[in-house]
Design a protein around this motif. Sequence first.
Motif, PDB file in Angstrom:
ATOM      1  N   CYS A 122       0.873  -1.278  -0.136  1.00 23.20           N
ATOM      2  CA  CYS A 122      -0.026  -0.074  -0.061  1.00 23.20           C
ATOM      3  C   CYS A 122       0.795   1.010  -0.286  1.00 23.20           C
ATOM      4  N   ILE A 123       0.583   1.900  -0.957  1.00 21.61           N
ATOM      5  CA  ILE A 123       1.713   3.331  -0.864  1.00 21.61           C
ATOM      6  C   ILE A 123       0.950   4.485  -1.246  1.00 21.61           C
ATOM      7  N   SER A 124       1.052   5.388  -0.076  1.00 23.23           N
ATOM      8  CA  SER A 124       0.442   6.439   0.574  1.00 23.23           C
ATOM      9  C   SER A 124       1.063   7.853  -0.261  1.00 23.23           C
ATOM     10  N   TYR A 125       0.207   8.901  -0.724  1.00 20.50           N
ATOM     11  CA  TYR A 125       0.604   9.838  -1.127  1.00 20.50           C
ATOM     12  C   TYR A 125      -0.215  10.783  -0.160  1.00 20.50           C
ATOM     13  N   LEU A 126      -0.096  11.692   0.215  1.00 22.08           N
ATOM     14  CA  LEU A 126      -0.540  13.369   0.648  1.00 22.08           C
ATOM     15  C   LEU A 126      -0.953  14.090  -0.699  1.00 22.08           C
ATOM     16  N   ASP A 127      -0.001  14.373  -1.248  1.00 24.25           N
ATOM     17  CA  ASP A 127       0.145  15.261  -2.750  1.00 24.25           C
ATOM     18  C   ASP A 127       1.112  14.587  -3.653  1.00 24.25           C
ATOM     19  N   ILE A 128       0.120  14.164  -4.731  1.00 29.35           N
ATOM     20  CA  ILE A 128       0.730  14.202  -5.957  1.00 29.35           C
ATOM     21  C   ILE A 128       1.123  15.205  -7.295  1.00 29.35           C
ATOM     22  N   SER A 129       1.143  15.781  -6.443  1.00 26.91           N
ATOM     23  CA  SER A 129       0.811  17.346  -7.710  1.00 26.91           C
ATOM     24  C   SER A 129       1.484  17.221  -9.076  1.00 26.91           C
ATOM     25  N   GLY A 130       1.239  17.785 -10.454  1.00 21.95           N
ATOM     26  CA  GLY A 130       2.145  17.174 -11.472  1.00 21.95           C
ATOM     27  C   GLY A 130       1.981  15.781 -11.764  1.00 21.95           C
ATOM     28  N   SER A 131       2.530  16.212 -12.943  1.00 24.81           N
ATOM     29  CA  SER A 131       2.637  13.999 -13.760  1.00 24.81           C
ATOM     30  C   SER A 131       3.338  12.974 -12.517  1.00 24.81           C
ATOM     31  N   PRO A 132       2.191  11.917 -12.891  1.00 26.43           N
ATOM     32  CA  PRO A 132       2.134  11.154 -11.877  1.00 26.43           C
ATOM     33  C   PRO A 132       3.560   9.718 -12.653  1.00 26.43           C
ATOM     34  N   ALA A 133       5.010  10.311 -13.629  1.00 27.62           N
ATOM     35  CA  ALA A 133       5.426   9.891 -14.093  1.00 27.62           C
ATOM     36  C   ALA A 133       6.177   8.844 -13.027  1.00 27.62           C
ATOM     37  N   HIS A 134       6.971   9.892 -11.603  1.00 25.55           N
ATOM     38  CA  HIS A 134       7.044   9.363 -10.502  1.00 25.55           C
ATOM     39  C   HIS A 134       6.793   7.824 -10.232  1.00 25.55           C
ATOM     40  N   LEU A 135       5.391   7.828  -9.858  1.00 21.55           N
ATOM     41  CA  LEU A 135       4.051   6.550  -9.156  1.00 21.55           C
ATOM     42  C   LEU A 135       4.467   5.788 -10.626  1.00 21.55           C
ATOM     43  N   TYR A 158       7.096   4.638 -12.334  1.00 20.44           N
ATOM     44  CA  TYR A 158       8.116   4.387 -12.554  1.00 20.44           C
ATOM     45  C   TYR A 158       8.420   3.502 -10.854  1.00 20.44           C
ATOM     46  N   LEU A 159       7.759   4.160 -10.035  1.00 21.33           N
ATOM     47  CA  LEU A 159       8.206   3.325  -8.548  1.00 21.33           C
ATOM     48  C   LEU A 159       7.324   1.933  -8.567  1.00 21.33           C
ATOM     49  N   LEU A 160       6.467   1.736  -9.133  1.00 23.80           N
ATOM     50  CA  LEU A 160       5.542   0.906  -9.315  1.00 23.80           C
ATOM     51  C   LEU A 160       6.083  -0.537 -10.440  1.00 23.80           C
ATOM     52  N   ARG A 161       6.274   0.071 -11.666  1.00 26.78           N
ATOM     53  CA  ARG A 161       7.248  -0.734 -11.914  1.00 26.78           C
ATOM     54  C   ARG A 161       8.371  -1.644 -11.288  1.00 26.78           C
ATOM     55  N   ARG A 162       9.669  -0.792  -9.986  1.00 23.50           N
ATOM     56  CA  ARG A 162      10.324  -1.324  -9.333  1.00 23.50           C
ATOM     57  C   ARG A 162       9.637  -1.963  -8.630  1.00 23.50           C
ATOM     58  N   LEU A 163       8.742  -1.689  -7.965  1.00 25.08           N
ATOM     59  CA  LEU A 163       8.049  -2.908  -7.113  1.00 25.08           C
ATOM     60  C   LEU A 163       7.376  -4.683  -7.424  1.00 25.08           C
ATOM     61  N   ARG A 164       6.989  -3.736  -8.988  1.00 26.36           N
ATOM     62  CA  ARG A 164       6.661  -5.072 -10.233  1.00 26.36           C
ATOM     63  C   ARG A 164       7.463  -6.383  -9.689  1.00 26.36           C
ATOM     64  N   GLN A 165       8.849  -6.132 -10.120  1.00 24.33           N
ATOM     65  CA  GLN A 165      10.264  -6.412 -10.479  1.00 24.33           C
ATOM     66  C   GLN A 165      10.806  -6.918  -9.365  1.00 24.33           C
ATOM     67  N   ARG A 166       9.912  -5.727  -8.679  1.00 25.43           N
ATOM     68  CA  ARG A 166      10.794  -6.648  -7.021  1.00 25.43           C
ATOM     69  C   ARG A 166      10.170  -7.566  -6.128  1.00 25.43           C
ATOM     70  N   LEU A 167       8.656  -7.342  -6.376  1.00 24.86           N
ATOM     71  CA  LEU A 167       7.632  -8.557  -5.319  1.00 24.86           C
ATOM     72  C   LEU A 167       6.947  -8.802  -7.018  1.00 24.86           C
ATOM     73  N   ASP A 201     -10.365   8.109 -11.455  1.00 28.22           N
ATOM     74  CA  ASP A 201     -10.296   6.882 -11.866  1.00 28.22           C
ATOM     75  C   ASP A 201      -9.662   5.776 -11.945  1.00 28.22           C
ATOM     76  N   LYS A 202     -10.555   4.954 -12.112  1.00 26.35           N
ATOM     77  CA  LYS A 202      -9.411   3.553 -13.155  1.00 26.35           C
ATOM     78  C   LYS A 202      -8.722   3.440 -13.487  1.00 26.35           C
ATOM     79  N   ALA A 203      -9.370   3.940 -14.904  1.00 26.06           N
ATOM     80  CA  ALA A 203      -8.316   4.044 -15.966  1.00 26.06           C
ATOM     81  C   ALA A 203      -7.147   4.917 -16.578  1.00 26.06           C
ATOM     82  N   GLN A 204      -6.994   5.465 -14.874  1.00 30.04           N
ATOM     83  CA  GLN A 204      -5.666   6.555 -14.922  1.00 30.04           C
ATOM     84  C   GLN A 204      -4.865   5.510 -13.160  1.00 30.04           C
ATOM     85  N   VAL A 215      -0.724   3.568 -14.695  1.00 30.06           N
ATOM     86  CA  VAL A 215       0.175   3.726 -13.452  1.00 30.06           C
ATOM     87  C   VAL A 215       0.792   2.178 -13.341  1.00 30.06           C
ATOM     88  N   GLY A 216      -0.439   1.883 -13.571  1.00 25.40           N
ATOM     89  CA  GLY A 216       0.565   0.217 -13.177  1.00 25.40           C
ATOM     90  C   GLY A 216      -0.397  -0.675 -11.593  1.00 25.40           C
TER      91      GLY A 216
END
Length: 667
Positions: free
Chosen positions: A579-592, A594-603, A622-625, A629-630
């Motif tokens: 479970c990944i928690s964010y209070l603010d994710i302003s701008g493009s969620p590109a870093h999120l 890539y973070l999920l991609r690293r976690l999928r490779q690790r788990l 929404d669910k599409a967004q 991001v994965g």
Amino acid sequence: MSTTISPEPRPPVQVQPPPSPELAHLVNVVVGVVIVSALYLAREVLIPITLAILLSFVLAPLVALLRRVGLPHVAAALLSVVLALGVLSLVGSIIGVQIAGLASNAPSYQTAIQQKVESVQGAAFGRINELSRRLNNQSTPAGAPDGAAPAAPMPPVERPALPGLPGSESSGDRRPIPVEIQQGGSSTIELARKFLSPVLGPLETTLIVFIVAVFVLMQQADLRDRLIRLFGSSDLHRTTEALDDAGRRLSKYFLAQLMLNGAFGVIITIGLYVIGVPSPIVWGILAALFRFVPYVGSILAAALPLVLAAGTEPGWATVLWTAALFAIAEPVMGQVVEPLVYGHSTGLSPVSVIVAAIFWTWLWGPIGLILATPLTLCLVVLGRHVERLAFLDVMLGDRPALTPVENFYQRMLAGDTDEALSQAETLLKDRSLTAYYDEVALQGLRLAANDVERGVLPPDRLERLRNAASGLVGDLASVPDEDPSPKAAAAAAEKGTIEPPRETAPSVPLPPLAERPGAWAGERPVLCLAGRGPLDEAASAMLAQLLSKHGVGARVVPHEASSREQVGHLDTTGVAMVCISYLDISGSPAHLRYLLRRLRQRLPGVPLLVGLWPEGEAVLTDKAQAKAVGADYFTASLHDAVTQCLKVASGAAPPPQAAVPAGGQAA
């Protein structure tokens, strides 16, 4: 040899200076000055009209009762005003008769009071003289023998008599003869004007008040429609509801206050009659009237009976019993009976009552002092329904000036965990821990995240806030996450000092630990990973605590543990869900992404949940967004995150969404 280029440090966000005062603010100040000036200059006209309007609020329930009996509206209004005028005349007649009886015995009362005053003065001056004599004995010069007689006084010096001065015995002095001018007998018209002028003024005001009250009661619906046309024709529903609520609240308050003060006057009358104070009916009526004056009214009501009690007998028993009567009746009425009738509050803060009493007394004199509380209550009710006048409710009302979210953030900024914990305990009486975290704590942390983004929160204050938030979560570890009893929730809703909760505690049945699938049978199957924001770790700690309270163990991992350099060392033993928690994710969620991609490779094969709190501020809406991001699951509140984890742990959750694999192509 490869060279790593470190990114340049991000410059701090510049905060714009506060703007200069706008013209609208200056216009509001001018309007306020004009209104206060008009209230002062037109007091001769406004006082009767105000009294008539307040009287109409008191008589409105009686008019409604008479109409339900079957009387026409006009007849009900006239009869109500006539009954009120009859009661007022009866009270005035009783006061006049009682005061006439007191006047005949005034000399005996005066003699007894003078004797008591002289005895008190004698005792006080005797103590002072004794103390002075002791001080004089202690200040005797060292060379003077003890017991020496005081020196004889110097003989008076005779002065020669001067001519023209008093005391002169010169035979040639001639003193001026005083001349006294006496007016002739007053005419009948002058005598009538002298004695009737003090009476005609109040009678004229009373007549105007009752005439205006009749028309207000008769044209009540028409006046309401005209007010709606003037102030709220664009929103008829809201304006009508506001006027009906204001009229109902004010009428209920004024009628309750009149009944309570009348009951207080009856108690004082009976008590003074038993004690033996003359004319107890007068003092009971005055006690009921004086009690409309806030704070000092009871003192004024007790002063006159105490003075009269001092003149009824040589001793002090009557005075003491009278003082005890007021000392017991007033606290019982003010601290026990009134809260039961009015509820927990009348809607006014104690400071506003004092300030209003001073303000209205300055404007309208003694009448303003009596009308201070009703008029201030009218302003508060008006401020609660008119958006542009909301400052009146903030300044004069008893509701908290800050919302629970703002209060939480202010306590966190100050680093005062104890005050924040006290506020949390108050709010948790009528809501679950999940609701408190979602509706108060996370919203407050979001305010802090906004200030960090704007660059107005210095590092030392941010560190203090993080420590305070961590301490608060630790202090709430023993609080169960369950909904309050309906009785407690109803009591909190009646107070109306805090917003009602919008959600309940998560409720998903879980199988025993040994029967849970796969890694869910472990001690801490959920990995709560904090986002890259400075306060995301606090949100992750709240989620982990809530999961543990519902039977699912969890551990919190900082964001640095998922970086490209550290993700390979991340401890993934027994992890069934991330479970990944964010209070603010302003701008493009590109870093999120890539973070999920690293976690999928690790788990591989472990479901990933992204929580972006609070709801309504998310970029991933929404669910599409979320799928882009994965993420397998996306939630916008801690309540939904806990519920989703419990469903996955129990096997009742739907299959995860198709996530983006490591290579970036959709599955």
